[in-house]
Motif scaffolding. Structure first.
Motif, PDB file in Angstrom:
ATOM      1  N   GLN A   7       0.849  -1.183   0.000  1.00 39.91           N
ATOM      2  CA  GLN A   7       0.000   0.000   0.000  1.00 39.91           C
ATOM      3  C   GLN A   7       0.888   1.237   0.000  1.00 39.91           C
ATOM      4  OE1 GLN A   7      -3.380   0.530  -0.257  1.00 39.91           O
ATOM      5  NE2 GLN A   7      -2.763   2.657  -0.389  1.00 39.91           N
ATOM      6  N   SER A  53      -8.612   0.468   9.466  1.00 42.75           N
ATOM      7  CA  SER A  53      -9.790   1.190   8.983  1.00 42.75           C
ATOM      8  C   SER A  53      -9.335   2.307   8.054  1.00 42.75           C
ATOM      9  CB  SER A  53     -10.612   1.733  10.147  1.00 42.75           C
ATOM     10  OG  SER A  53      -9.854   2.627  10.932  1.00 42.75           O
ATOM     11  N   TYR A  54     -10.295   2.847   7.326  1.00 39.05           N
ATOM     12  CA  TYR A  54      -9.993   3.879   6.328  1.00 39.05           C
ATOM     13  C   TYR A  54     -11.054   4.963   6.377  1.00 39.05           C
ATOM     14  CZ  TYR A  54      -9.632   5.966   1.640  1.00 39.05           C
ATOM     15  OH  TYR A  54      -9.519   6.840   0.588  1.00 39.05           O
ATOM     16  N   LYS A  56     -12.140   8.214   4.135  1.00 36.83           N
ATOM     17  CA  LYS A  56     -11.953   8.942   2.888  1.00 36.83           C
ATOM     18  C   LYS A  56     -11.978  10.440   3.154  1.00 36.83           C
ATOM     19  CE  LYS A  56     -13.662   9.200  -1.791  1.00 36.83           C
ATOM     20  NZ  LYS A  56     -14.608   8.714  -2.772  1.00 36.83           N
ATOM     21  N   SER A  80      -7.500   4.258  -2.633  1.00 37.35           N
ATOM     22  CA  SER A  80      -8.238   3.411  -1.695  1.00 37.35           C
ATOM     23  C   SER A  80      -7.382   2.225  -1.230  1.00 37.35           C
ATOM     24  CB  SER A  80      -9.506   2.889  -2.353  1.00 37.35           C
ATOM     25  OG  SER A  80     -10.115   1.931  -1.523  1.00 37.35           O
ATOM     26  N   HIS A  82      -8.547  -0.468   0.330  1.00 34.68           N
ATOM     27  CA  HIS A  82      -9.451  -1.563   0.684  1.00 34.68           C
ATOM     28  C   HIS A  82      -8.861  -2.946   0.373  1.00 34.68           C
ATOM     29  CE1 HIS A  82     -12.642   0.918   2.157  1.00 34.68           C
ATOM     30  NE2 HIS A  82     -12.661   1.628   1.040  1.00 34.68           N
ATOM     31  N   ARG A  83      -8.145  -3.095  -0.725  1.00 34.41           N
ATOM     32  CA  ARG A  83      -7.527  -4.396  -1.034  1.00 34.41           C
ATOM     33  C   ARG A  83      -6.470  -4.744   0.009  1.00 34.41           C
ATOM     34  NH1 ARG A  83      -5.585  -4.693  -6.988  1.00 34.41           N
ATOM     35  NH2 ARG A  83      -5.027  -6.753  -6.250  1.00 34.41           N
ATOM     36  N   ILE A  85      -6.337  -3.605   3.142  1.00 32.04           N
ATOM     37  CA  ILE A  85      -7.039  -3.868   4.405  1.00 32.04           C
ATOM     38  C   ILE A  85      -7.617  -5.293   4.405  1.00 32.04           C
ATOM     39  CG2 ILE A  85      -9.078  -3.255   5.772  1.00 32.04           C
ATOM     40  CD1 ILE A  85      -8.513  -0.315   5.030  1.00 32.04           C
ATOM     41  N   ASN A  86      -8.266  -5.688   3.308  1.00 31.44           N
ATOM     42  CA  ASN A  86      -8.843  -7.035   3.240  1.00 31.44           C
ATOM     43  C   ASN A  86      -7.762  -8.110   3.336  1.00 31.44           C
ATOM     44  OD1 ASN A  86     -11.426  -5.998   3.042  1.00 31.44           O
ATOM     45  ND2 ASN A  86     -11.421  -6.021   0.807  1.00 31.44           N
TER      46      ASN A  86
END
Length: 95
Positions: A7, A53-54, A56, A80, A82-83, A85-86
Protein backbone atom coordinates in the motif's frame (compact mmCIF):
# COMPACT_ATOMS: atom_id res chain seq x y z
CA UNK A 1 9.30 -14.44 3.28
CA UNK A 2 7.34 -12.92 0.41
CA UNK A 3 5.24 -9.79 0.24
CA UNK A 4 1.49 -10.49 0.25
CA UNK A 5 0.26 -6.92 -0.37
CA UNK A 6 1.58 -3.38 -0.74
CA UNK A 7 0.00 0.00 0.00
CA UNK A 8 1.61 3.28 -1.05
CA UNK A 9 1.32 6.15 1.43
CA UNK A 10 2.81 9.62 1.78
CA UNK A 11 4.54 11.44 4.57
CA UNK A 12 4.31 15.23 4.42
CA UNK A 13 7.25 17.11 5.90
CA UNK A 14 6.66 20.79 6.59
CA UNK A 15 9.66 23.09 6.64
CA UNK A 16 9.29 26.69 7.76
CA UNK A 17 11.93 29.36 7.35
CA UNK A 18 11.82 33.09 7.89
CA UNK A 19 11.07 33.55 4.20
CA UNK A 20 8.75 30.72 3.19
CA UNK A 21 6.89 27.58 4.16
CA UNK A 22 7.43 24.38 2.18
CA UNK A 23 5.61 21.06 2.19
CA UNK A 24 7.59 18.12 0.89
CA UNK A 25 5.82 14.83 0.09
CA UNK A 26 7.77 11.63 0.60
CA UNK A 27 6.27 8.62 -1.14
CA UNK A 28 6.58 5.43 0.89
CA UNK A 29 5.17 1.91 0.81
CA UNK A 30 3.61 -0.27 3.50
CA UNK A 31 4.18 -4.02 3.10
CA UNK A 32 2.15 -6.95 4.38
CA UNK A 33 3.96 -10.20 5.11
CA UNK A 34 2.46 -13.39 6.56
CA UNK A 35 3.37 -12.34 10.12
CA UNK A 36 3.89 -8.55 10.08
CA UNK A 37 3.21 -5.16 8.52
CA UNK A 38 6.28 -3.08 7.69
CA UNK A 39 6.41 0.67 7.04
CA UNK A 40 9.38 2.99 6.49
CA UNK A 41 10.20 3.29 10.20
CA UNK A 42 7.99 0.76 12.00
CA UNK A 43 7.29 -2.94 12.05
CA UNK A 44 4.03 -4.33 13.48
CA UNK A 45 3.56 -7.98 14.36
CA UNK A 46 0.13 -9.17 13.19
CA UNK A 47 -0.50 -10.49 16.70
CA UNK A 48 -0.41 -6.85 17.88
CA UNK A 49 -2.70 -5.53 15.12
CA UNK A 50 -6.33 -5.27 16.24
CA UNK A 51 -7.91 -3.67 13.16
CA UNK A 52 -7.37 -1.50 10.09
CA UNK A 53 -9.79 1.19 8.98
CA UNK A 54 -9.99 3.88 6.33
CA UNK A 55 -11.50 7.33 6.27
CA UNK A 56 -11.95 8.94 2.89
CA UNK A 57 -10.96 12.60 2.67
CA UNK A 58 -11.48 14.57 -0.52
CA UNK A 59 -12.00 13.02 -3.92
CA UNK A 60 -9.34 10.29 -4.12
CA UNK A 61 -7.38 10.00 -0.89
CA UNK A 62 -7.82 9.56 2.81
CA UNK A 63 -6.26 8.20 5.97
CA UNK A 64 -5.49 4.56 6.71
CA UNK A 65 -5.63 3.79 10.44
CA UNK A 66 -3.65 0.90 11.89
CA UNK A 67 -5.07 -0.05 15.31
CA UNK A 68 -2.61 -1.95 17.52
CA UNK A 69 -2.34 -3.04 21.15
CA UNK A 70 -0.16 0.00 21.81
CA UNK A 71 -1.66 2.85 19.80
CA UNK A 72 -3.39 3.92 16.59
CA UNK A 73 -1.12 4.89 13.72
CA UNK A 74 -2.36 6.95 10.77
CA UNK A 75 -1.05 6.98 7.22
CA UNK A 76 -2.08 9.37 4.44
CA UNK A 77 -2.98 7.52 1.25
CA UNK A 78 -3.81 8.84 -2.22
CA UNK A 79 -5.79 5.79 -3.31
CA UNK A 80 -8.24 3.41 -1.69
CA UNK A 81 -6.51 0.89 0.61
CA UNK A 82 -9.45 -1.56 0.68
CA UNK A 83 -7.53 -4.40 -1.03
CA UNK A 84 -4.64 -3.96 1.43
CA UNK A 85 -7.04 -3.87 4.41
CA UNK A 86 -8.84 -7.03 3.24
CA UNK A 87 -5.53 -8.85 2.75
CA UNK A 88 -4.41 -7.79 6.24
CA UNK A 89 -7.64 -8.97 7.85
CA UNK A 90 -7.30 -12.36 6.14
CA UNK A 91 -3.75 -12.73 7.47
CA UNK A 92 -4.80 -11.67 10.97
CA UNK A 93 -7.48 -14.40 10.98
CA UNK A 94 -4.85 -16.98 9.95
CA UNK A 95 -2.44 -16.02 12.73
Amino acid sequence: MSIIAEQPYIKIIREVSSVKKMEIEHERTMYLFSDKIVTEHREFSLTDVLDLSYRKIGVAGGILFLHTNHSVYSYTVKSSPHRFINSCKEQIKKS
